[in-house]
Design a protein around this motif. Structure first.
Motif, PDB file in Angstrom:
ATOM      1  N   GLU A  74       0.568  -1.119  -0.367  1.00 33.75           N
ATOM      2  CA  GLU A  74      -0.140   0.106  -0.022  1.00 33.75           C
ATOM      3  C   GLU A  74       1.186   1.378  -0.076  1.00 33.75           C
ATOM      4  OE1 GLU A  74      -3.851  -2.007   2.746  1.00 33.75           O
ATOM      5  OE2 GLU A  74      -2.404  -0.479   3.383  1.00 33.75           O
ATOM      6  N   ALA A  77       2.680   1.764  -3.767  1.00 34.81           N
ATOM      7  CA  ALA A  77       1.607   1.797  -4.312  1.00 34.81           C
ATOM      8  C   ALA A  77       0.981   3.792  -3.739  1.00 34.81           C
ATOM      9  CB  ALA A  77       0.175   1.194  -4.725  1.00 34.81           C
ATOM     10  N   GLN A  81       2.198   7.335  -6.878  1.00 26.83           N
ATOM     11  CA  GLN A  81       1.291   8.430  -6.997  1.00 26.83           C
ATOM     12  C   GLN A  81       1.518   9.500  -6.717  1.00 26.83           C
ATOM     13  OE1 GLN A  81      -2.881   6.044  -6.510  1.00 26.83           O
ATOM     14  NE2 GLN A  81      -2.071   4.812  -5.418  1.00 26.83           N
ATOM     15  N   PHE A 109      -0.641  -3.191  -3.360  1.00 32.58           N
ATOM     16  CA  PHE A 109      -0.272  -2.279  -4.010  1.00 32.58           C
ATOM     17  C   PHE A 109      -1.428  -2.473  -4.883  1.00 32.58           C
ATOM     18  CE2 PHE A 109       1.500  -1.346  -7.686  1.00 32.58           C
ATOM     19  CZ  PHE A 109       2.213  -0.222  -8.048  1.00 32.58           C
ATOM     20  N   GLN A 110      -2.186  -3.922  -5.645  1.00 29.05           N
ATOM     21  CA  GLN A 110      -3.531  -3.388  -6.454  1.00 29.05           C
ATOM     22  C   GLN A 110      -4.819  -3.463  -5.663  1.00 29.05           C
ATOM     23  OE1 GLN A 110      -2.978  -7.383  -6.497  1.00 29.05           O
ATOM     24  NE2 GLN A 110      -2.395  -7.472  -9.092  1.00 29.05           N
ATOM     25  N   GLN A 112      -5.007  -0.551  -3.195  1.00 27.47           N
ATOM     26  CA  GLN A 112      -4.038   0.887  -3.269  1.00 27.47           C
ATOM     27  C   GLN A 112      -4.545   1.711  -4.800  1.00 27.47           C
ATOM     28  OE1 GLN A 112      -3.866   2.057   0.007  1.00 27.47           O
ATOM     29  NE2 GLN A 112      -3.629   4.410  -1.332  1.00 27.47           N
ATOM     30  N   LEU A 113      -4.952   1.181  -6.294  1.00 30.35           N
ATOM     31  CA  LEU A 113      -4.798   1.582  -6.957  1.00 30.35           C
ATOM     32  C   LEU A 113      -5.490   1.769  -7.267  1.00 30.35           C
ATOM     33  CD1 LEU A 113      -1.417   0.420  -8.643  1.00 30.35           C
ATOM     34  CD2 LEU A 113      -1.569   2.562  -8.365  1.00 30.35           C
TER      35      LEU A 113
END
Length: 241
Positions: A74, A77, A81, A109-110, A112-113
């Motif tokens: 998280e 990511a 950004q 990571f995924q 958070q995107l």
């Protein structure tokens, strides 16, 4: 004892060899049913087990010393950004799906995107934490997907190979790269402005804490107050290394 890569049978063989010799085990485990079975055999034999740096799913009572991998993903990511281009076309280099921490880091990571329509994951490749393989898969990824403008290196192993591929393709000024841990090769690449930031997880403290937990248990008879000893994820850039 050490192994190269993520060879389940090799790790199990080492555990079999050690079982009758030890009353405590500190292990960086592969998240595989065979390894979990072996760990449970240790636990059932009253051998004190500490998983270090990585954990496993559904093992018996043991202590884990390491980082919060979900939060690490998280954090990476969120950081990308902040420092990356407005539209993120992301290539991901992952160590191995056999490692629970790598899976959790990617999940974080995924997640958070999800709310960012301008962020798109283009390709995910495994490199087995091997610099030679990392070089090959990164070079192939960037050649196949020239639109990639951001790289997320999920584990510290292989980061040097990733960066060598970036340099070979002369893409060092076209990519924003976030990695993990400040090992010497990663520091070298940060000084060359190839890697912009790394998430630091206090690896030395992890090792020290694991040894302290075992010492307290075996020598002083003190069980750990909690079964998870979590190190803080911290952002490192060149200026605060």
């Amino acid at each position: 004892r050490s192994i190269h890569g993520y060879d389940v049978e090799h790790q199990c063989a080492i555990m079999d060899d050690l079982k009758e010799q030890v009353n405590a085990l500190i292990i960086n485990p592969i998240n595989d049913p065979q390894v979990i079975l072996k760990l449970n055999e240790f636990i059932d034999s009253d051998i004190f087990v500490v998983t270090l740096n990585n954990d496993v799913e559904e093992a018996g009572p043991h202590c884990y010393v390491g980082s919060d991998y979900l939060n690490g993903g998280e954090t990476a990511a969120a950081l990308l950004q902040m420092i990356g281009p407005p539209s993120l076309h992301i290539g991901i280099l992952q160590g191995s799906q056999k490692i629970l921490g790598h899976q959790q880091r990617l999940t974080g990571f995924q997640s958070q995107l999800k709310e960012n329509p301008q962020a798109k994951i283009i390709s995910i490749q495994e490199n087995n934490d091997d610099d030679i393989l990392a070089y090959d898969v990164t070079k192939a990824m960037l050649e196949e997907h020239p639109e990639i403008n951001t790289l997320f290196i999920v584990s510290s192993g292989g980061a040097y190979g990733v960066c060598r591929a970036v340099l070979n393709l002369h893409k060092e000024k076209a990519l924003t790269i976030v990695a993990f841990d400040t090992i010497p090769t990663t520091v070298e690449m940060m000084k060359k402005h190839i890697i912009q930031a790394a998430i630091y997880q206090h690896p030395e403290q992890q090792g020290q804490r694991a040894m302290q937990v075992v010492f307290d248990y075996l020598i002083n008879g003190i069980k750990p107050e909690q079964n998870r000893c979590i190190m803080k994820n911290e952002i490192r850039i060149l200026q605060n290394l």
